[in-house]
Design a protein around this motif. Structure first.
Motif, PDB file in Angstrom:
ATOM      1  N   HIS A  79       5.259  -3.898   2.337  1.00  0.00           N
ATOM      2  CA  HIS A  79       4.664  -3.394   1.098  1.00  0.00           C
ATOM      3  C   HIS A  79       3.281  -3.999   0.886  1.00  0.00           C
ATOM      4  CE1 HIS A  79       3.981  -3.281  -3.278  1.00  0.00           C
ATOM      5  NE2 HIS A  79       4.851  -2.286  -3.345  1.00  0.00           N
ATOM      6  N   GLN A  80       3.166  -5.291   1.136  1.00  0.00           N
ATOM      7  CA  GLN A  80       1.913  -5.978   0.858  1.00  0.00           C
ATOM      8  C   GLN A  80       0.839  -5.699   1.911  1.00  0.00           C
ATOM      9  OE1 GLN A  80       2.926  -6.095  -2.139  1.00  0.00           O
ATOM     10  NE2 GLN A  80       1.557  -7.833  -2.409  1.00  0.00           N
ATOM     11  N   ILE A  81       1.240  -5.388   3.126  1.00  0.00           N
ATOM     12  CA  ILE A  81       0.244  -4.911   4.097  1.00  0.00           C
ATOM     13  C   ILE A  81      -0.345  -3.597   3.588  1.00  0.00           C
ATOM     14  CG2 ILE A  81      -0.116  -4.059   6.449  1.00  0.00           C
ATOM     15  CD1 ILE A  81       2.061  -5.992   7.364  1.00  0.00           C
ATOM     16  N   GLY A  82       0.513  -2.729   3.072  1.00  0.00           N
ATOM     17  CA  GLY A  82       0.020  -1.506   2.457  1.00  0.00           C
ATOM     18  C   GLY A  82      -0.873  -1.795   1.259  1.00  0.00           C
ATOM     19  N   SER A  83      -0.501  -2.788   0.450  1.00  0.00           N
ATOM     20  CA  SER A  83      -1.320  -3.168  -0.698  1.00  0.00           C
ATOM     21  C   SER A  83      -2.697  -3.648  -0.251  1.00  0.00           C
ATOM     22  CB  SER A  83      -0.624  -4.279  -1.489  1.00  0.00           C
ATOM     23  OG  SER A  83       0.630  -3.859  -1.956  1.00  0.00           O
TER      24      SER A  83
END
Length: 409
Positions: free
Chosen positions: A351-355
């Motif tokens: 999720h945070q790579i996407g963020s």
């Protein structure tokens, strides 16, 4: 240690304290977009400088979330929450006082990201998974996620008021003191099974649990879907205030829009958690991602006005963090709760790579093209992609023992 299950904390205690912690931690971070223009204008930085620090924050949150999850599974959530609260206060103070983009990226990025890893969903959901019976788990996760949404509704207007009344630096210092309230709340989440720093006995080691999860197709699909979730919500949360101001709308419209997202997400996350007790979670997730793509497309197609912004914010609010309860509930359903915080941390890292990509690309492409249009279109395409890949997720508990390999395949 005895293999008997430790006595549970009361459901009311877990939900009340866990929800209050998530409300504060998530509420503070949802308002960071309000600081983009005040900081860049006063410090003479570009939007990419600010966006890069926030991108680092999201990546740091995801990376440290893995280790925070491991620590919470091993030592209990209490100790992790204490460390996370201290890091949060230090990070907000450093964010206010950083004189260069490099130090700003270190404090607003690395420190606050690590703090969020120790004070948000992965850690709190671990307590919920261990302390709430399975038949109420999805609902309880919906309650906690709704609390994070209420935090956005509550805190974003407060943060806007602090900035306008005291200045952006003083506002950050006030918030740094406020997040220390997480520490006394954490006292009520001390789990009986972790007395003396020893975790309950498990049938799998960490390496066995990781090997099992990463070899399982449904886990991979959930990670890919969560990447899209992060890309969309963080791009919108950080860059929408500036997008609206660029198009002639007042900062109050942006603050109201972010608050509406938080308000309507209270209903969306609660509904997603409740529906997860009765409907297939993969269908809930597919609907959420497809609805996001449609909502963004309509928002770009209609004339921009305060009314269209508020309608978009309300619709996106319903869909905002409503992916969180079904995603975490299906993880617990497939793999059990023994390593739930750690596995949730790995999914959240995706999720945070996407963020990172969403917030950083927003800054880079704006500086290069003078527009956010390309990133809006990417968000639409990714929403359709995420809807499709969640449909094949298998929600039944994974078979272990002689049948495990065949079931995983």
């Amino acid at each position: 240690m005895s293999s008997a299950q430790p006595p549970r904390l009361s459901a009311l205690q877990v939900l009340a304290c866990g929800a209050a912690i998530v409300t504060l931690s998530m509420g503070v971070r949802h308002g960071f977009g309000l600081w983009l223009q005040p900081i860049t204008q006063q410090m003479g930085w570009t939007r990419e400088n600010f966006a890069f620090a926030l991108a680092i924050q999201n990546l740091s949150w995801g990376l440290f979330g893995i280790f925070a999850g491991m620590a919470a599974d091993r030592f209990g959530a209490f100790r992790v929450l204490l460390v996370g609260a201290l890091l949060y206060a230090l990070g907000l103070t450093g964010m206010a006082l950083s004189p260069t983009p490099g130090l700003f990226a270190l404090t607003a990025g690395v420190l606050i990201g690590a703090a969020q890893a120790g004070t948000t969903y992965a850690v709190v959901y671990g307590v919920i998974g261990r302390q709430i019976p399975a038949e109420k788990r999805s609902w309880a996760m919906g309650v906690a996620a709704a609390a994070g949404s209420f935090g956005q509704f509550l805190m974003v207007p407060v943060e806007g008021w602090l900035i306008s009344s005291f200045g952006w630096q003083e506002a950050l210092l006030f918030l740094g003191a406020a997040v220390l309230l997480i520490m006394p709340l954490a006292l009520f989440l001390r789990e009986p099974g972790f007395v003396g720093g020893a975790a309950p006995r498990r049938e799998q080691t960490i390496l066995q649990a990781l090997r099992e999860a990463f070899g399982y197709r449904s886990f991979q699909l959930l990670m890919a879907g969560y990447f899209v979730c992060g890309f969309q919500v963080v791009f919108i949360g950080v860059h929408m205030p500036s997008y609206l101001k660029d198009n002639g709308l007042s900062p109050q419209v942006a603050s109201t829009a972010l608050a509406l997202i938080g308000l309507f997400n209270v209903f969306g996350t609660y509904a997603a958690g409740t529906l997860g007790q009765r409907l297939a979670k993969r269908h809930i997730l597919a609907f959420i991602y497809l609805a996001r793509a449609i909502a963004i497309g309509i928002f770009l197609a209609v004339p921009l006005s305060p009314a269209s912004v508020y309608v978009f914010a309300a619709v996106m609010g319903v869909l905002w963090l409503s992916t969180v309860p079904p995603t975490n509930a299906v993880l617990a359903q497939i793999f059990g709760v023994a390593h739930m915080s750690m596995l949730g941390g790995f999914v959240f890292f995706s999720h945070q790579i996407g963020s990172f990509m969403g917030v950083w690309l927003g800054g880079v492409l704006y500086d290069q093209t003078g527009s956010y249009d390309i990133v809006w279109y990417i968000s639409i395409a990714l929403g359709v992609f995420a809807a499709l890949i969640n449909l094949p997720v298998r929600e039944s508990p994974i078979a272990r023992g002689p049948q495990r390999v065949g079931a995983a395949a």
